[in-house]
Motif scaffolding. Structure first.
Motif, short mmCIF file in Angstrom:
data_model
loop_
_atom_site.label_atom_id
_atom_site.label_comp_id
_atom_site.label_asym_id
_atom_site.label_seq_id
_atom_site.Cartn_x
_atom_site.Cartn_y
_atom_site.Cartn_z
N SER A 214 -8.69 -19.10 -6.44
CA SER A 214 -7.75 -18.41 -7.54
C SER A 214 -7.55 -17.08 -7.43
CB SER A 214 -8.22 -19.02 -9.04
OG SER A 214 -7.66 -18.46 -10.07
N PHE A 215 -8.75 -16.28 -6.93
CA PHE A 215 -8.77 -14.80 -7.01
C PHE A 215 -7.58 -14.50 -5.89
CE2 PHE A 215 -13.20 -14.88 -8.68
CZ PHE A 215 -12.87 -14.78 -9.84
N CYS A 216 -7.76 -15.20 -4.86
CA CYS A 216 -6.90 -14.99 -3.50
C CYS A 216 -5.26 -15.28 -4.03
CB CYS A 216 -7.28 -15.97 -2.30
SG CYS A 216 -8.89 -15.71 -1.68
N CYS A 217 -5.30 -16.19 -5.01
CA CYS A 217 -3.78 -16.32 -5.25
C CYS A 217 -3.54 -15.44 -6.42
CB CYS A 217 -3.64 -17.88 -5.78
SG CYS A 217 -4.00 -18.99 -4.59
N GLU A 218 -4.25 -14.90 -7.19
CA GLU A 218 -3.76 -14.14 -8.26
C GLU A 218 -3.98 -12.38 -8.04
OE1 GLU A 218 -5.17 -13.76 -13.01
OE2 GLU A 218 -5.93 -15.36 -11.67
N TYR A 219 -4.68 -12.25 -7.01
CA TYR A 219 -4.72 -10.91 -6.77
C TYR A 219 -4.36 -10.26 -5.38
CZ TYR A 219 -7.32 -10.84 -11.03
OH TYR A 219 -7.67 -10.95 -12.51
N SER A 220 -3.79 -9.28 -5.39
CA SER A 220 -3.31 -8.73 -3.80
C SER A 220 -3.67 -7.21 -3.72
CB SER A 220 -1.87 -8.67 -3.67
OG SER A 220 -1.37 -10.07 -3.54
N GLU A 221 -4.24 -7.02 -2.45
CA GLU A 221 -4.59 -5.55 -1.92
C GLU A 221 -3.53 -4.98 -1.03
OE1 GLU A 221 -8.10 -3.54 0.83
OE2 GLU A 221 -8.46 -5.54 0.39
N TYR A 222 -3.20 -3.76 -1.46
CA TYR A 222 -2.12 -3.06 -0.68
C TYR A 222 -2.98 -1.59 -0.23
CZ TYR A 222 1.37 -6.24 -2.84
OH TYR A 222 1.82 -7.32 -3.04
N GLU A 223 -2.41 -1.35 1.09
CA GLU A 223 -3.12 -0.10 1.61
C GLU A 223 -2.10 1.00 1.12
OE1 GLU A 223 -4.03 -0.31 5.56
OE2 GLU A 223 -5.42 -2.04 5.47
N THR A 224 -0.94 0.86 0.95
CA THR A 224 0.16 2.00 0.65
C THR A 224 1.18 1.44 -0.11
OG1 THR A 224 1.72 1.12 2.28
CG2 THR A 224 -0.32 2.92 3.13
N TYR B 41 -4.10 -3.06 -12.47
CA TYR B 41 -4.05 -2.31 -11.25
C TYR B 41 -5.35 -1.72 -11.08
CZ TYR B 41 -2.55 1.92 -8.36
OH TYR B 41 -2.68 2.81 -7.43
N TRP B 42 -5.93 -1.43 -10.08
CA TRP B 42 -7.14 -1.10 -9.64
C TRP B 42 -7.09 -0.14 -8.44
CZ3 TRP B 42 -11.10 -1.06 -13.07
CH2 TRP B 42 -12.57 -0.76 -12.53
N ALA B 43 -7.43 1.05 -8.35
CA ALA B 43 -7.22 2.18 -7.37
C ALA B 43 -8.61 2.08 -6.67
CB ALA B 43 -6.53 3.22 -7.74
N PHE B 44 -8.67 2.25 -5.39
CA PHE B 44 -9.98 2.68 -4.60
C PHE B 44 -9.68 3.37 -3.29
CE2 PHE B 44 -8.77 -1.63 -3.49
CZ PHE B 44 -8.96 -1.60 -2.03
N GLY B 45 -9.98 4.46 -3.12
CA GLY B 45 -9.73 5.19 -1.86
C GLY B 45 -8.28 5.37 -1.72
N ASP B 46 -7.44 5.13 -0.70
CA ASP B 46 -6.06 5.34 -0.58
C ASP B 46 -5.51 3.68 -0.95
OD1 ASP B 46 -6.35 8.05 -0.12
OD2 ASP B 46 -6.43 7.56 2.16
N SER B 47 -6.21 2.94 -1.44
CA SER B 47 -5.59 1.50 -1.58
C SER B 47 -5.61 1.02 -3.12
CB SER B 47 -6.66 0.65 -0.74
OG SER B 47 -6.57 0.81 0.48
N PHE B 48 -5.20 -0.09 -3.29
CA PHE B 48 -5.27 -0.60 -4.57
C PHE B 48 -5.16 -1.94 -4.74
CE2 PHE B 48 -0.89 0.47 -3.77
CZ PHE B 48 -0.05 -0.32 -4.54
N ILE B 49 -5.35 -2.75 -5.91
CA ILE B 49 -5.37 -4.15 -6.08
C ILE B 49 -4.65 -4.23 -7.26
CG2 ILE B 49 -6.69 -6.08 -6.66
CD1 ILE B 49 -8.89 -5.36 -4.68
N ILE B 50 -3.78 -5.29 -7.35
CA ILE B 50 -3.01 -5.65 -8.38
C ILE B 50 -3.16 -7.24 -8.74
CG2 ILE B 50 -1.31 -3.76 -8.05
CD1 ILE B 50 0.55 -6.24 -7.50
N GLN B 51 -3.13 -7.22 -10.05
CA GLN B 51 -2.78 -8.79 -10.62
C GLN B 51 -1.56 -9.08 -10.06
OE1 GLN B 51 -3.46 -9.94 -14.47
NE2 GLN B 51 -4.30 -11.80 -14.10
N GLN B 52 -1.22 -10.27 -9.24
CA GLN B 52 0.15 -10.38 -8.93
C GLN B 52 1.09 -10.55 -10.22
OE1 GLN B 52 1.02 -12.49 -5.01
NE2 GLN B 52 -1.42 -12.80 -5.00
N PHE B 53 2.27 -10.36 -10.10
CA PHE B 53 3.34 -10.70 -11.22
C PHE B 53 4.95 -11.07 -10.63
CE2 PHE B 53 3.21 -6.28 -10.19
CZ PHE B 53 4.52 -5.66 -10.53
#
Length: 98
Positions: free
Chosen positions: A51-61, A86-98
């Motif tokens: 479910s986490f894999c389906c619900e959240y995505s990581e983006y580098e830019t 939205y959760w930023a870490f370093g230069d990347s971020f994770i979002i809950q997909q919408f």
């Protein structure tokens, strides 16, 4: 019946079973994001990695994000934060997909 999942176990499961969904730093960030959500809401989450894999995505830019979402609708981080988790870490971020 629930088990407590610690960061090491969380990351280890993904690295062994779903190594292409998140980077190692992304997994740590996702774990932080989910545990902060639990603390903020008082809601205990089930460990459901698929479910986490389906619900959240990581983006580098932002450019990578704009491949999935419209640049005109979401031109900056604030517009993304207004639309979803939205959760930023370093230069990347994770979002809950919408």
């Amino acid at each position: 019946m629930k088990n407590t999942i610690y960061e090491y176990e969380f990351c280890d499961w993904f690295l062994k079973n779903r190594p292409n969904n998140f980077s190692f730093n992304g997994l740590k960030a996702l774990y932080d994001m989910l545990t902060n959500y639990e603390e903020d809401t008082g809601e205990e989450l089930e460990f459901d990695p698929i479910s986490f894999c389906c619900e959240y995505s990581e983006y580098e830019t932002m450019e990578e994000f704009w491949q999935d979402y419209d640049k005109e609708d979401y031109p900056d981080e604030q517009s993304i934060m207004d639309a979803t988790l939205y959760w930023a870490f370093g230069d990347s971020f994770i979002i809950q997909q919408f």
